[in-house]
Design an enzyme around this catalytic site. Structure first.
Site, PDB file in Angstrom:
ATOM      1  N   ASN A 120       0.879  -1.174   0.000  1.00 38.90           N
ATOM      2  CA  ASN A 120       0.000   0.000   0.000  1.00 38.90           C
ATOM      3  C   ASN A 120       0.919   1.227   0.000  1.00 38.90           C
ATOM      4  O   ASN A 120       1.448   1.616   1.030  1.00 38.90           O
ATOM      5  CB  ASN A 120      -0.884  -0.059   1.254  1.00 38.90           C
ATOM      6  N   ARG A 151      -2.492  -2.041  -3.558  1.00 41.72           N
ATOM      7  CA  ARG A 151      -3.703  -1.245  -3.381  1.00 41.72           C
ATOM      8  C   ARG A 151      -3.617  -0.049  -4.330  1.00 41.72           C
ATOM      9  O   ARG A 151      -2.643   0.700  -4.298  1.00 41.72           O
ATOM     10  CB  ARG A 151      -3.795  -0.751  -1.938  1.00 41.72           C
ATOM     11  N   HIS A 191     -12.744   2.978  -0.169  1.00 38.22           N
ATOM     12  CA  HIS A 191     -12.754   1.942   0.879  1.00 38.22           C
ATOM     13  C   HIS A 191     -13.433   0.653   0.376  1.00 38.22           C
ATOM     14  O   HIS A 191     -13.928  -0.143   1.175  1.00 38.22           O
ATOM     15  CB  HIS A 191     -13.530   2.387   2.150  1.00 38.22           C
ATOM     16  N   HIS A 205     -17.803   1.991   7.674  1.00 35.17           N
ATOM     17  CA  HIS A 205     -16.343   1.969   7.829  1.00 35.17           C
ATOM     18  C   HIS A 205     -15.949   3.294   8.467  1.00 35.17           C
ATOM     19  O   HIS A 205     -15.925   4.336   7.813  1.00 35.17           O
ATOM     20  CB  HIS A 205     -15.681   1.793   6.454  1.00 35.17           C
ATOM     21  N   LEU A 206     -15.676   3.253   9.768  1.00 34.25           N
ATOM     22  CA  LEU A 206     -15.395   4.481  10.517  1.00 34.25           C
ATOM     23  C   LEU A 206     -13.946   4.472  10.998  1.00 34.25           C
ATOM     24  O   LEU A 206     -13.634   3.958  12.072  1.00 34.25           O
ATOM     25  CB  LEU A 206     -16.350   4.601  11.714  1.00 34.25           C
ATOM     26  N   GLY A 241     -10.564   8.288   7.860  1.00 34.55           N
ATOM     27  CA  GLY A 241     -11.523   8.465   6.761  1.00 34.55           C
ATOM     28  C   GLY A 241     -12.727   7.598   7.083  1.00 34.55           C
ATOM     29  O   GLY A 241     -12.568   6.573   7.736  1.00 34.55           O
ATOM     30  N   ARG A 265     -11.978  15.483   7.434  1.00 34.43           N
ATOM     31  CA  ARG A 265     -12.759  15.901   6.265  1.00 34.43           C
ATOM     32  C   ARG A 265     -14.180  16.256   6.681  1.00 34.43           C
ATOM     33  O   ARG A 265     -14.771  15.571   7.526  1.00 34.43           O
ATOM     34  CB  ARG A 265     -12.820  14.790   5.212  1.00 34.43           C
ATOM     35  N   ASP A 282      -8.981  12.341  16.934  1.00 37.17           N
ATOM     36  CA  ASP A 282      -8.935  10.987  17.494  1.00 37.17           C
ATOM     37  C   ASP A 282     -10.129  10.793  18.427  1.00 37.17           C
ATOM     38  O   ASP A 282     -10.298  11.525  19.410  1.00 37.17           O
ATOM     39  CB  ASP A 282      -7.613  10.786  18.247  1.00 37.17           C
ATOM     40  N   GLY A 299     -11.052   1.674  12.716  1.00 37.09           N
ATOM     41  CA  GLY A 299     -10.600   2.110  14.047  1.00 37.09           C
ATOM     42  C   GLY A 299     -11.698   2.531  15.000  1.00 37.09           C
ATOM     43  O   GLY A 299     -11.785   2.037  16.130  1.00 37.09           O
ATOM     44  N   VAL A 300     -12.567   3.438  14.561  1.00 39.49           N
ATOM     45  CA  VAL A 300     -13.653   3.909  15.430  1.00 39.49           C
ATOM     46  C   VAL A 300     -14.754   2.847  15.516  1.00 39.49           C
ATOM     47  O   VAL A 300     -15.223   2.506  16.614  1.00 39.49           O
ATOM     48  CB  VAL A 300     -14.229   5.246  14.894  1.00 39.49           C
ATOM     49  N   GLU A 330      -8.177  -5.243   5.093  1.00 41.77           N
ATOM     50  CA  GLU A 330      -8.002  -4.902   3.687  1.00 41.77           C
ATOM     51  C   GLU A 330      -6.825  -5.654   3.066  1.00 41.77           C
ATOM     52  O   GLU A 330      -6.885  -6.045   1.906  1.00 41.77           O
ATOM     53  CB  GLU A 330      -7.806  -3.379   3.547  1.00 41.77           C
TER      54      GLU A 330
HETATM   55  P1  ADP Z   1      -7.291   5.018   8.905  1.00 44.91           P
HETATM   56  O1  ADP Z   1      -6.912   3.669   8.336  1.00 44.91           O
HETATM   57  O2  ADP Z   1      -8.417   5.698   8.202  1.00 44.91           O
HETATM   58  O3  ADP Z   1      -6.146   5.921   9.209  1.00 44.91           O
HETATM   59  P2  ADP Z   1      -8.160   3.546  11.264  1.00 44.91           P
HETATM   60  O4  ADP Z   1      -9.177   2.632  10.736  1.00 44.91           O
HETATM   61  O5  ADP Z   1      -6.872   2.979  11.731  1.00 44.91           O
HETATM   62  O6  ADP Z   1      -7.928   4.775  10.299  1.00 44.91           O
HETATM   63  O7  ADP Z   1      -8.819   4.373  12.466  1.00 44.91           O
HETATM   64  C1  ADP Z   1      -8.093   5.364  13.117  1.00 44.91           C
HETATM   65  C2  ADP Z   1      -8.998   6.023  14.135  1.00 44.91           C
HETATM   66  O8  ADP Z   1      -9.571   5.032  14.987  1.00 44.91           O
HETATM   67  C3  ADP Z   1      -8.274   6.966  15.076  1.00 44.91           C
HETATM   68  O9  ADP Z   1      -8.255   8.259  14.552  1.00 44.91           O
HETATM   69  C4  ADP Z   1      -9.116   6.908  16.329  1.00 44.91           C
HETATM   70  O10 ADP Z   1     -10.035   7.979  16.291  1.00 44.91           O
HETATM   71  C5  ADP Z   1      -9.900   5.640  16.221  1.00 44.91           C
HETATM   72  N1  ADP Z   1      -9.637   4.698  17.322  1.00 44.91           N
HETATM   73  C6  ADP Z   1      -8.646   3.796  17.420  1.00 44.91           C
HETATM   74  N2  ADP Z   1      -8.734   3.125  18.584  1.00 44.91           N
HETATM   75  C7  ADP Z   1      -9.808   3.629  19.253  1.00 44.91           C
HETATM   76  C8  ADP Z   1     -10.429   3.376  20.509  1.00 44.91           C
HETATM   77  N3  ADP Z   1      -9.957   2.444  21.347  1.00 44.91           N
HETATM   78  N4  ADP Z   1     -11.523   4.108  20.832  1.00 44.91           N
HETATM   79  C9  ADP Z   1     -11.994   5.040  20.008  1.00 44.91           C
HETATM   80  N5  ADP Z   1     -11.465   5.325  18.816  1.00 44.91           N
HETATM   81  C10 ADP Z   1     -10.391   4.641  18.433  1.00 44.91           C
END
Ligand code: ADP
Length: 403
Positions: free
Chosen positions: A11, A94, A183, A211-212, A215, A244, A285, A333-334, A387
């Site tokens: 990637n 990717r 995504h 997908h949170l 992005g 964004r 974050d 992540g979220v 992914e």
């Molecule tokens: P990307 O691949 O889009 O950079 P990710 O899918 O890795 O993002 O998600 C990153 C986001 O996940 C971080 O900005 C953060 O807000 C959130 N995140 C990660 N761990 C936690 C957690 N334990 N609780 C809440 N939010 C989290």
């Protein structure tokens, strides 16, 4: 000799390369790593040998993608899984934008490279970096199939009614303006994995995927095919994201230019890099935002409410698009980690058959799982995205078919 079973997934970003080496016999990881800040004095390579668990780190200047990939190749060789190994079946890349042309993973040749290049105007940040990664990897192993897996491909099944903006179609076609969505690899993987969690085939279920990550995007998947998604011509449209804005009245842009005196580049940067949660409260974050809310911070609470309001609107919209919904899946992540986001996104949607069980929602970590009460009409699930595995699987299937 038995057929090679390893796939390297790359990637390539503008200043970074993330990579994973997988063995497709059991989808296991052999190595995982990243090179960041390529081109700076403070470049950094972090490599983990997944079999031994050992992590090695290098810092110091790495001039370009070529040097980065050579450094990765050396690390892989140290673990005995080098790029020269006959067990390597292919490299899967990717690629962010495949336009309408690439609907499936594709073995890369000159014609494919030319088409990815032609899409640069609609993906100016991503496609050039992806191309650099492909060219560098091809130079290292010219004999090996290089496969492009496109972020947009899963969304090419969207009907015209969902994919078109309400502007002159001739003008739109001339400039390739339409809703592409992104995504896609994650939406494809998570929608299928959600079907499996329900004990069904993807062709039997309708799923809303949320997908949170930093992005963020939503998609409506009917019987395994994407019928709508929240990102559009670029990843700026749709949900409120880390930095964004997501959806806004296009007239905001005219207003910022005419009344605010901002240039187009300044507005582009504002909406992509300094808006969303970050623009609203100074943090992108979700962990930090929740911490601030717990301390009574009103600015963070409002940012959270705006984020959730938009998310709910998309959940409701995709109920209308799909007609019948079997599952809502949270990922990235979220989506995977933030129980309060999942709880708030579903709160009040009981009339649609949606509910989360507080106890199940609070469970941390683990694989795909249901968080709705057993009696709920619609399943609510947490399904960790993967992914890299999806890119490796698609790459391996394609190369296997050809050989
Ligand atoms: P990307 O691949 O889009 O950079 P990710 O899918 O890795 O993002 O998600 C990153 C986001 O996940 C971080 O900005 C953060 O807000 C959130 N995140 C990660 N761990 C936690 C957690 N334990 N609780 C809440 N939010 C989290």
């Amino acid at each position: 000799m038995t057929s090679p079973t390893r796939v390297l997934v790359l990637n390539s970003g503008s200043s970074s390369v993330k990579y994973q080496l997988l063995d497709m016999r059991d989808s296991s990881r052999l190595a995982v790593g990243l090179v960041e800040r390529i081109g700076e004095q403070t470049s950094r390579l972090e490599h983990t040998c997944a079999t031994s668990g050992e992590t090695r780190e290098q810092t110091g200047p790495i001039a370009d993608h070529d040097a980065a990939l050579k450094a990765v190749a050396e690390e892989l060789s140290r673990d005995g899984v080098g790029l020269d190994s006959p067990e390597l079946a292919a490299i899967g890349h990717r690629v962010v934008h495949g336009g309408m042309f690439f609907t499936e993973p594709t073995v890369i040749d000159e014609a494919v490279l030319t088409e990815i290049e032609r899409l640069i105007p609609v993906a100016p940040l991503h496609n050039p970096a992806n191309l650099t990664g492909i060219r560098t990897a091809t130079a290292l192993r010219p004999d090996l199939p290089q496969v492009a897996v496109f972020d947009t491909a899963f969304h090419t099944t969207m009907p015209e009614s969902a994919a078109r903006y309400a502007i002159d179609p001739k003008l739109a076609d001339r400039h390739r303006i339409r809703r592409y969505g992104f995504h896609g690899t994650s939406h494809a993987y998570v929608s299928r994995r959600t079907a499996r969690l329900l004990g069904k085939d993807p062709s039997e279920v309708n799923v809303i995927v949320l997908h949170l990550g930093n992005g963020a995007s939503a998609s409506a998947v009917a019987k395994g095919r994407c019928v709508d998604t929240s990102m559009g011509l670029t990843p700026l449209e749709g949900l409120v994201m880390g930095t964004r804005s997501g959806d806004l009245d296009p007239a905001v842009i005219f207003h910022l230019a005419r009344v605010g005196g901002m240039s187009m580049d300044e507005i582009d940067s504002l909406l992509n890099k300094r808006s969303g949660l970050f623009g609203l409260c100074g943090d992108n974050d979700m962990r930090e935002i929740r911490r601030r809310i717990d301390e009574g911070d009103d600015e963070a609470a409002l940012a959270f409410d705006i984020y959730i309001h938009r998310l709910k609107k998309y959940i409701g919209a995709y109920f209308a698009v799909l007609g019948r919904v079997d599952a809502v899946a949270f990922t990235a992540g979220v989506g995977e980690n933030a129980a309060p986001v999942r709880e708030a996104a579903v709160a009040g949607l009981e009339p649609l058959g949606l509910a989360v069980d507080g106890g199940l929602n609070a469970v941390r970590g683990g694989g795909p799982r249901l968080i709705s009460p057993p009696s709920a009409r619609v399943a609510v699930a947490v399904v960790p995205t993967d992914e890299e595995l999806e890119i490796a699987t698609q790459t391996y299937e394609l190369v296997g078919k050809k050989s």
